[in-house]
Design an enzyme around this catalytic site. Structure first.
Site, PDB file in Angstrom:
ATOM      1  N   ARG A 104       2.275  -7.418  -1.217  1.00 57.06           N
ATOM      2  CA  ARG A 104       1.032  -8.099  -0.861  1.00 57.06           C
ATOM      3  C   ARG A 104       0.170  -8.370  -2.078  1.00 57.06           C
ATOM      4  O   ARG A 104      -0.646  -9.265  -2.079  1.00 57.06           O
ATOM      5  CB  ARG A 104       0.277  -7.229   0.149  1.00 57.06           C
ATOM      6  CG  ARG A 104      -0.723  -7.982   0.957  1.00 57.06           C
ATOM      7  CD  ARG A 104      -1.177  -7.163   2.123  1.00 57.06           C
ATOM      8  NE  ARG A 104      -1.856  -5.956   1.696  1.00 57.06           N
ATOM      9  CZ  ARG A 104      -2.450  -5.124   2.529  1.00 57.06           C
ATOM     10  NH1 ARG A 104      -2.422  -5.350   3.822  1.00 57.06           N
ATOM     11  NH2 ARG A 104      -3.068  -4.056   2.097  1.00 57.06           N
ATOM     12  N   TYR A 105       0.302  -7.521  -3.093  1.00 51.27           N
ATOM     13  CA  TYR A 105      -0.419  -7.742  -4.344  1.00 51.27           C
ATOM     14  C   TYR A 105       0.636  -8.063  -5.396  1.00 51.27           C
ATOM     15  O   TYR A 105       1.722  -7.484  -5.365  1.00 51.27           O
ATOM     16  CB  TYR A 105      -1.169  -6.463  -4.750  1.00 51.27           C
ATOM     17  CG  TYR A 105      -2.082  -5.925  -3.680  1.00 51.27           C
ATOM     18  CD1 TYR A 105      -3.292  -6.561  -3.403  1.00 51.27           C
ATOM     19  CD2 TYR A 105      -1.738  -4.793  -2.947  1.00 51.27           C
ATOM     20  CE1 TYR A 105      -4.136  -6.074  -2.419  1.00 51.27           C
ATOM     21  CE2 TYR A 105      -2.580  -4.303  -1.959  1.00 51.27           C
ATOM     22  CZ  TYR A 105      -3.778  -4.941  -1.702  1.00 51.27           C
ATOM     23  OH  TYR A 105      -4.601  -4.459  -0.734  1.00 51.27           O
ATOM     24  N   ARG A 108       2.117  -4.841  -7.354  1.00 47.88           N
ATOM     25  CA  ARG A 108       2.472  -3.607  -6.658  1.00 47.88           C
ATOM     26  C   ARG A 108       3.320  -3.912  -5.435  1.00 47.88           C
ATOM     27  O   ARG A 108       3.115  -4.934  -4.785  1.00 47.88           O
ATOM     28  CB  ARG A 108       1.207  -2.898  -6.130  1.00 47.88           C
ATOM     29  CG  ARG A 108       0.460  -2.095  -7.142  1.00 47.88           C
ATOM     30  CD  ARG A 108      -1.004  -1.941  -6.741  1.00 47.88           C
ATOM     31  NE  ARG A 108      -1.717  -3.191  -6.976  1.00 47.88           N
ATOM     32  CZ  ARG A 108      -2.934  -3.456  -6.493  1.00 47.88           C
ATOM     33  NH1 ARG A 108      -3.567  -2.582  -5.761  1.00 47.88           N
ATOM     34  NH2 ARG A 108      -3.505  -4.614  -6.747  1.00 47.88           N
ATOM     35  N   CYS A 117       7.481  11.138  10.132  1.00 45.89           N
ATOM     36  CA  CYS A 117       6.327  11.819   9.550  1.00 45.89           C
ATOM     37  C   CYS A 117       6.399  13.277   9.946  1.00 45.89           C
ATOM     38  O   CYS A 117       7.105  13.643  10.884  1.00 45.89           O
ATOM     39  CB  CYS A 117       5.036  11.247  10.111  1.00 45.89           C
ATOM     40  SG  CYS A 117       4.644   9.639   9.436  1.00 45.89           S
ATOM     41  N   CYS A 121      -0.423  11.274  13.483  1.00 41.72           N
ATOM     42  CA  CYS A 121      -1.878  11.150  13.505  1.00 41.72           C
ATOM     43  C   CYS A 121      -2.214  10.119  14.574  1.00 41.72           C
ATOM     44  O   CYS A 121      -1.671   9.016  14.550  1.00 41.72           O
ATOM     45  CB  CYS A 121      -2.382  10.683  12.150  1.00 41.72           C
ATOM     46  SG  CYS A 121      -1.697  11.647  10.793  1.00 41.72           S
ATOM     47  N   CYS A 124      -3.039   6.435  13.487  1.00 40.55           N
ATOM     48  CA  CYS A 124      -2.160   5.821  12.480  1.00 40.55           C
ATOM     49  C   CYS A 124      -2.142   4.291  12.544  1.00 40.55           C
ATOM     50  O   CYS A 124      -2.068   3.698  13.614  1.00 40.55           O
ATOM     51  CB  CYS A 124      -0.735   6.342  12.664  1.00 40.55           C
ATOM     52  SG  CYS A 124       0.410   5.638  11.467  1.00 40.55           S
ATOM     53  N   ARG A 126       0.314   2.538  11.216  1.00 47.53           N
ATOM     54  CA  ARG A 126       1.702   2.076  11.336  1.00 47.53           C
ATOM     55  C   ARG A 126       2.408   2.650  12.547  1.00 47.53           C
ATOM     56  O   ARG A 126       3.609   2.889  12.530  1.00 47.53           O
ATOM     57  CB  ARG A 126       2.481   2.414  10.064  1.00 47.53           C
ATOM     58  CG  ARG A 126       1.959   1.713   8.850  1.00 47.53           C
ATOM     59  CD  ARG A 126       3.047   1.325   7.870  1.00 47.53           C
ATOM     60  NE  ARG A 126       2.429   0.773   6.678  1.00 47.53           N
ATOM     61  CZ  ARG A 126       2.088   1.512   5.614  1.00 47.53           C
ATOM     62  NH1 ARG A 126       2.366   2.808   5.566  1.00 47.53           N
ATOM     63  NH2 ARG A 126       1.486   0.938   4.602  1.00 47.53           N
ATOM     64  N   ASP A 286      -8.334   1.008  10.042  1.00 49.02           N
ATOM     65  CA  ASP A 286      -7.765  -0.308  10.336  1.00 49.02           C
ATOM     66  C   ASP A 286      -7.795  -0.573  11.846  1.00 49.02           C
ATOM     67  O   ASP A 286      -7.900   0.356  12.648  1.00 49.02           O
ATOM     68  CB  ASP A 286      -6.314  -0.373   9.843  1.00 49.02           C
ATOM     69  CG  ASP A 286      -6.220  -0.216   8.326  1.00 49.02           C
ATOM     70  OD1 ASP A 286      -7.136  -0.692   7.632  1.00 49.02           O
ATOM     71  OD2 ASP A 286      -5.242   0.392   7.860  1.00 49.02           O
ATOM     72  N   ASP A 323      -9.445  -2.611   4.566  1.00 45.03           N
ATOM     73  CA  ASP A 323      -8.237  -3.399   4.404  1.00 45.03           C
ATOM     74  C   ASP A 323      -8.428  -4.585   5.335  1.00 45.03           C
ATOM     75  O   ASP A 323      -8.458  -4.412   6.559  1.00 45.03           O
ATOM     76  CB  ASP A 323      -7.005  -2.558   4.770  1.00 45.03           C
ATOM     77  CG  ASP A 323      -5.801  -2.932   3.923  1.00 45.03           C
ATOM     78  OD1 ASP A 323      -5.694  -4.120   3.574  1.00 45.03           O
ATOM     79  OD2 ASP A 323      -4.990  -2.033   3.627  1.00 45.03           O
ATOM     80  N   LYS A 330      -6.987  -4.891   0.413  1.00 41.01           N
ATOM     81  CA  LYS A 330      -8.020  -3.844   0.374  1.00 41.01           C
ATOM     82  C   LYS A 330      -9.143  -4.261  -0.566  1.00 41.01           C
ATOM     83  O   LYS A 330      -8.869  -4.660  -1.690  1.00 41.01           O
ATOM     84  CB  LYS A 330      -7.420  -2.550  -0.170  1.00 41.01           C
ATOM     85  CG  LYS A 330      -6.601  -1.780   0.838  1.00 41.01           C
ATOM     86  CD  LYS A 330      -6.387  -0.368   0.356  1.00 41.01           C
ATOM     87  CE  LYS A 330      -4.964  -0.043  -0.046  1.00 41.01           C
ATOM     88  NZ  LYS A 330      -3.856  -0.527   0.695  1.00 41.01           N
TER      89      LYS A 330
HETATM   90  C1  LIG Z   1      -2.746  -0.132  -0.260  1.00 37.50           C
HETATM   91  C2  LIG Z   1      -1.597  -0.908  -0.694  1.00 37.50           C
HETATM   92  C3  LIG Z   1      -1.148  -0.860  -2.013  1.00 37.50           C
HETATM   93  C4  LIG Z   1      -1.812  -0.002  -3.063  1.00 37.50           C
HETATM   94  O1  LIG Z   1      -3.100  -0.489  -3.354  1.00 37.50           O
HETATM   95  P1  LIG Z   1      -4.049   0.290  -4.384  1.00 37.50           P
HETATM   96  O2  LIG Z   1      -5.357  -0.420  -4.261  1.00 37.50           O
HETATM   97  O3  LIG Z   1      -3.437   0.168  -5.723  1.00 37.50           O
HETATM   98  O4  LIG Z   1      -4.110   1.709  -3.943  1.00 37.50           O
HETATM   99  C5  LIG Z   1      -0.062  -1.627  -2.369  1.00 37.50           C
HETATM  100  N1  LIG Z   1       0.552  -2.425  -1.472  1.00 37.50           N
HETATM  101  C6  LIG Z   1       0.145  -2.514  -0.195  1.00 37.50           C
HETATM  102  C7  LIG Z   1       0.863  -3.410   0.724  1.00 37.50           C
HETATM  103  C8  LIG Z   1      -0.944  -1.744   0.246  1.00 37.50           C
HETATM  104  O5  LIG Z   1      -1.331  -1.809   1.520  1.00 37.50           O
HETATM  105  S1  SF4 Z   2      -1.248   8.366   9.169  1.00 32.43           S
HETATM  106 FE1  SF4 Z   2       0.622   7.554  10.172  1.00 32.43          FE
HETATM  107  S2  SF4 Z   2       2.107   7.352   8.532  1.00 32.43           S
HETATM  108 FE2  SF4 Z   2       0.480   8.725   7.785  1.00 32.43          FE
HETATM  109  S3  SF4 Z   2       1.201  10.798   8.291  1.00 32.43           S
HETATM  110 FE3  SF4 Z   2      -0.106  10.136   9.970  1.00 32.43          FE
HETATM  111  S4  SF4 Z   2       1.330   9.267  11.443  1.00 32.43           S
HETATM  112 FE4  SF4 Z   2       2.409   9.359   9.501  1.00 32.43          FE
END
Ligand SMILES: *Cc1c(COP(=O)(O)O)cnc(C)c1O
Ligand code: SF4
Length: 361
Positions: A104-105, A108, A117, A121, A124, A126, A286, A323, A330
């Protein structure tokens, strides 16, 4: 020496196997705490209960609003889908050029190395991936495709291992992923995002620490949401990594009824700082489906962070980030103290909100 159970491999794995995974397994006093067993059961059917036994020892069941239990016990409120919520709030699917890699960036990439996991949580982001019960982790052929993508995109200089939780993978498997990514020359920095030190600290054994150390520079970004999670076991896990020379940072999710309180956050971030864990991000929650009961209004979040800045030094105050929905990324919020531009400079608010003239030629 790493202590071993008689036949079954490492101690942490046995602890992980014995985690509570069904409402029926929970002790009756915990079921009673929820006051809504049908709601718990229904929410469990959408996103299953998973909590290590040790984590529940941090709870205070005499407290009907206990923050620890609130984070891990399913509740009927998860069945509500509030406006703006979705299964994929960050639009990650759209930014997935090869399976399990989110790009996405420009510089990175995120690798979702497993769907497992150590805890589920309830808030979460995801949930759509975690515990979906299909092929649960990155395969060898999947890894090859990812390595190919990384080689074709030398602009990616940092790779973040996420999931799921990368540290629930067997050490050998994690090691294989880390060393093969490390061999891509354009990848300069590795990062692992994990909640394991907070929920299953026994996992941070000597073998794991050595595997992480071997591929430095590697940042370990842990996830603590409440100061009670920093018990002596978790502290030891953090020390083992810090003493091995791994830089540590922490992400916290801002959660209504858990940590939306300046005293709780100041204690959490102050103690992390004392343990040489740099508070990195405080995440505004989120818009994942079924999380509205955890959402703190953004205005309150900004107020909380400003209060923290008055109480703690800069090394203890994380950046509040949102985000943006749909994959826009973010961004830090609530940091800007510039009120407006004036003749010859700016009006800038001090920490108590009083505007002060700052000259800028
Ligand atoms: C959060 C995230 C990152 C890391 O972002 P930082 O601002 O460097 O912590 C990289 N890729 C994705 C897709 C993310 O959601
Ligand atoms: S926030 Fe989601 S991905 Fe992270 S530890 Fe908890 S359940 Fe797992």
């Amino acid at each position: 020496m790493i202590p071993r159970a008689a036949t079954d491999g490492p101690v942490w794995l046995e602890e992980f196997r014995q985690a509570f995974r069904r409402p029926g397994d929970l002790p009756s006093r915990l079921l009673a705490w929820t006051r809504d067993r049908e709601g718990l059961q229904a929410a469990h059917e959408t996103f299953p209960l998973l909590v290590p036994r040790r984590y529940l020892t941090l709870a205070d069941i005499a407290d009907p609003e206990d923050p620890i239990l609130r984070m891990v016990l399913p509740s009927r409120q998860e069945l509500i889908r509030a406006a703006g919520e979705s299964g994929d709030p960050l639009g990650e699917e759209e930014h997935t050029p090869v399976p399990r890699l989110v790009h996405r960036y420009p510089d990175r990439a995120l690798l979702l190395v497993t769907d497992l996991c150590a805890v589920h949580c309830r808030f979460c982001t995801r949930k759509r991936l975690v515990a979906r019960g299909r092929e649960a982790a990155l395969t060898d052929s999947g890894l090859d495709r990812i390595l190919g993508y990384l080689r074709d995109h030398p602009e990616i200089r940092e790779v973040v291992l996420s999931g799921g939780d990368p540290l629930v993978l067997p050490t050998g498997r994690l090691q294989k992923i880390l060393t093969s990514v490390r061999k891509v020359p354009s990848v300069r920095v590795l990062r692992v995002g994990t909640r394991v030190p907070a929920v299953l600290p026994s996992r941070v054994d000597a073998e794991l620490v050595e595997a992480l150390r071997a591929v430095r520079p590697l940042y370990v970004v842990v996830h603590f949401d409440h100061p009670r999670e920093l018990d002596s076991e978790a502290e030891c896990a953090l020390r083992r990594m810090g003493d091995a020379g791994l830089p540590l940072a922490n992400q916290t999710v801002l959660l209504a009824g858990v940590n939306d309180d300046p005293d709780v956050l100041a204690e959490l971030f102050g103690r992390l700082q004392e343990l040489a864990v740099r508070p990195y991000y405080l995440h505004q929650l989120d818009f994942a489906a079924g999380t509205s009961h955890f959402r703190v209004p953004l205005k309150c979040a900004v107020g909380l962070v400003r209060e923290l800045r008055r109480r703690l030094g800069g090394l203890a105050v994380p950046t509040l980030v949102v985000d943006l929905p749909g994959g826009a990324g973010k961004v830090p919020v609530g940091q800007d103290h510039i009120v407006r531009e004036v003749e010859g400079g700016f009006l800038v608010e001090d920490l108590s909100g009083r505007p002060v003239y700052y000259p800028s030629p």
